[in-house]
Scaffold this motif. Structure first.
Motif, short mmCIF file in Angstrom:
data_model
loop_
_atom_site.label_atom_id
_atom_site.label_comp_id
_atom_site.label_asym_id
_atom_site.label_seq_id
_atom_site.Cartn_x
_atom_site.Cartn_y
_atom_site.Cartn_z
N LYS A 44 0.82 -1.22 0.00
CA LYS A 44 0.00 0.00 0.00
C LYS A 44 0.85 1.27 0.00
CE LYS A 44 -4.36 -1.85 1.54
NZ LYS A 44 -4.03 -3.16 1.02
N ILE A 45 1.98 1.17 -0.67
CA ILE A 45 2.87 2.31 -0.83
C ILE A 45 2.60 2.91 -2.20
CG2 ILE A 45 5.28 2.98 -1.07
CD1 ILE A 45 5.95 0.90 1.06
N GLU A 46 1.99 4.07 -2.21
CA GLU A 46 1.53 4.63 -3.49
C GLU A 46 2.50 5.66 -4.07
OE1 GLU A 46 -2.44 5.76 -2.51
OE2 GLU A 46 -3.03 3.65 -2.35
N ALA A 47 2.80 6.67 -3.27
CA ALA A 47 3.71 7.71 -3.76
C ALA A 47 4.96 7.70 -2.90
CB ALA A 47 3.02 9.07 -3.67
N PRO A 48 6.10 8.02 -3.50
CA PRO A 48 7.32 8.08 -2.70
C PRO A 48 7.28 9.21 -1.68
CG PRO A 48 7.75 8.86 -4.94
CD PRO A 48 6.35 8.33 -4.92
N ILE A 51 12.07 11.80 1.16
CA ILE A 51 13.45 11.26 1.14
C ILE A 51 13.59 10.23 0.02
CG2 ILE A 51 13.10 9.41 2.89
CD1 ILE A 51 16.27 11.58 2.52
N GLN A 52 12.50 9.54 -0.32
CA GLN A 52 12.55 8.57 -1.41
C GLN A 52 12.56 9.25 -2.78
OE1 GLN A 52 9.06 6.26 -0.48
NE2 GLN A 52 10.04 5.19 1.23
N LEU A 53 11.73 10.26 -2.96
CA LEU A 53 11.61 10.83 -4.31
C LEU A 53 12.85 11.62 -4.72
CD1 LEU A 53 10.68 14.14 -4.54
CD2 LEU A 53 8.67 13.20 -3.44
N PHE A 70 13.41 12.51 9.19
CA PHE A 70 12.94 12.08 10.50
C PHE A 70 12.49 10.61 10.49
CE2 PHE A 70 9.83 14.47 8.10
CZ PHE A 70 8.73 13.61 8.05
N THR A 71 12.33 10.07 11.67
CA THR A 71 11.91 8.69 11.85
C THR A 71 10.53 8.48 11.22
OG1 THR A 71 13.17 8.58 13.89
CG2 THR A 71 11.46 6.92 13.60
N GLY A 72 10.39 7.38 10.52
CA GLY A 72 9.11 7.06 9.89
C GLY A 72 8.94 7.68 8.52
N SER A 73 10.01 8.22 7.96
CA SER A 73 9.89 8.91 6.67
C SER A 73 10.24 8.01 5.48
CB SER A 73 10.73 10.17 6.66
OG SER A 73 12.08 9.87 6.92
N GLY A 74 10.46 6.73 5.75
CA GLY A 74 10.66 5.79 4.63
C GLY A 74 12.09 5.67 4.15
N LYS A 75 13.05 5.83 5.06
CA LYS A 75 14.45 5.76 4.65
C LYS A 75 14.84 4.36 4.19
CE LYS A 75 16.01 7.83 8.52
NZ LYS A 75 14.78 8.41 9.13
N THR A 76 14.27 3.33 4.80
CA THR A 76 14.67 1.95 4.48
C THR A 76 14.54 1.67 2.98
OG1 THR A 76 13.67 1.38 6.59
CG2 THR A 76 14.41 -0.44 5.22
N LEU A 77 13.41 2.04 2.42
CA LEU A 77 13.18 1.81 1.00
C LEU A 77 14.13 2.66 0.14
CD1 LEU A 77 11.15 -0.10 -0.26
CD2 LEU A 77 9.54 1.82 -0.44
P1 ADP Z 1 12.50 5.42 8.69
O1 ADP Z 1 13.60 4.43 8.51
O2 ADP Z 1 12.73 6.68 7.92
O3 ADP Z 1 12.21 5.69 10.13
P2 ADP Z 1 10.90 3.34 7.54
O4 ADP Z 1 11.70 3.07 6.33
O5 ADP Z 1 11.07 2.38 8.67
O6 ADP Z 1 11.16 4.81 8.08
O7 ADP Z 1 9.37 3.42 7.10
C1 ADP Z 1 8.36 3.64 8.04
C2 ADP Z 1 7.06 3.01 7.56
O8 ADP Z 1 6.57 3.68 6.41
C3 ADP Z 1 7.19 1.55 7.17
O9 ADP Z 1 6.10 0.84 7.67
C4 ADP Z 1 7.15 1.58 5.66
O10 ADP Z 1 6.63 0.41 5.11
C5 ADP Z 1 6.26 2.76 5.38
N1 ADP Z 1 6.55 3.43 4.10
C6 ADP Z 1 7.75 3.53 3.49
N2 ADP Z 1 7.64 4.23 2.35
C7 ADP Z 1 6.35 4.59 2.23
C8 ADP Z 1 5.61 5.35 1.24
N3 ADP Z 1 6.22 5.86 0.17
N4 ADP Z 1 4.28 5.50 1.43
C9 ADP Z 1 3.68 4.98 2.53
N5 ADP Z 1 4.30 4.26 3.48
C10 ADP Z 1 5.63 4.08 3.35
#
Ligand code: ADP
Ligand code: MG
Length: 247
Positions: A44-48, A51-53, A70-77
């Motif tokens: 359910k990840i629709e838009a980057p 930090i991803q885009l 910040f934490t939760g901003s999708g850095k892992t991807l």
């Molecule tokens: P960070 O490392 O920056 O703290 P994470 O990579 O752990 O953040 O991602 C936090 C959550 O957001 C995860 O559950 C991940 O699956 C979700 N997520 C990542 N990218 C997106 C996105 N583009 N849209 C919605 N959710 C996302």
């Protein structure tokens, strides 16, 4: 150029460095293979995220990067997709032989974080393989697990390692594998990693590289110590700094 700046403004992205690649505000335009687009859909990840885009295009371009978000901003991807794509390219260029690898490493400050990152990579790699792409393998290299469980991966050759610094250093010193083919290094939560006293381990790991490498450093904060570290470990990095909206 003005158009790229407008996108950055909209998402509160500050960049610095020479020749920053354009932001890409849509996964479809990132030239990702179909199985990865399906993976995103499934999650359910629709838009980057911001930090991803901006971070993914920088990472795909081969440049060194400092990603601050910040934490939760999708850095892992933002670093997992580039490492996976790089591994696939390397495998296509020259199929791995027994015991070879890795081409890229992700360092994490904790076992738990390493395991989660590894599982994400595994899932994406599995979908790619099911979609007809070459198999790429990963090794989880953390304390508290028995490496013999992964002896098959170790002997087959593996493309990616997700590790905590102490354990990886230990494996390298014991010559369990080399970094002779390694060209990519990502440090996740670099601020935590340095706070926990891993700086020397990370530097030691860097000394095992034989090739010039692409280095990515992700952090939620950028205190002086991390800046100094980044200065010495990265080459002409692009800095991507994402502010909290309104902050
Ligand atoms: P960070 O490392 O920056 O703290 P994470 O990579 O752990 O953040 O991602 C936090 C959550 O957001 C995860 O559950 C991940 O699956 C979700 N997520 C990542 N990218 C997106 C996105 N583009 N849209 C919605 N959710 C996302
Ligand atoms: Mg994270």
């Amino acid at each position: 150029q003005a158009e790229h700046d407008a996108v950055r403004d909209k998402f509160h992205i500050l960049v610095s460095g020479d020749e920053v690649p354009p932001p890409i505000p849509n996964f479809r335009d990132m030239k990702l293979p179909k199985p990865l687009l399906d993976y995103l859909k499934k999650k359910k990840i629709e838009a980057p995220t911001p930090i991803q885009l901006q971070g993914i295009p920088v990472a795909f371009s081969g440049r060194d990067m400092i990603g601050i978000a910040f934490t939760g901003s999708g850095k892992t991807l933002a670093f997992s997709l580039p490492l996976l794509m790089f591994s696939l390219e390397e495998e296509k260029r020259m199929p791995f032989v027994q015991g070879e690898g890795p081409v890229g490493i992700i360092l994490c400050p904790s076992r738990e974080l390493a395991r989660q990152t590894y599982e994400g990579l595994q899932e994406m790699a599995r979908l790619m393989e099911q979609g007809g792409f070459p198999q790429v393998r990963s090794l989880l290299c953390i304390g508290g697990i028995n490496m013999s469980e992964q002896s098959q991966v170790l002997s087959q050759g593996f493309h990616m390692v997700v590790a905590t610094p102490g354990r990886l250093q230990d494996m390298l010193e014991k010559r369990k594998f080399t970094l002779n083919a390694c060209k990519f290094l990502c440090m996740d939560e670099a601020d935590r990693m340095i706070d926990m006293g891993f700086e020397e381990d990370v530097r030691n790991i860097m000394s095992f590289f034989k090739h010039q490498r692409q280095t990515l450093l992700f952090s939620a904060t950028m205190p002086k110590r991390i800046q100094d570290f980044a200065q010495s470990a990265l080459v002409q990095p692009i800095v991507v700094n994402v502010g909290r909206a309104g902050a």
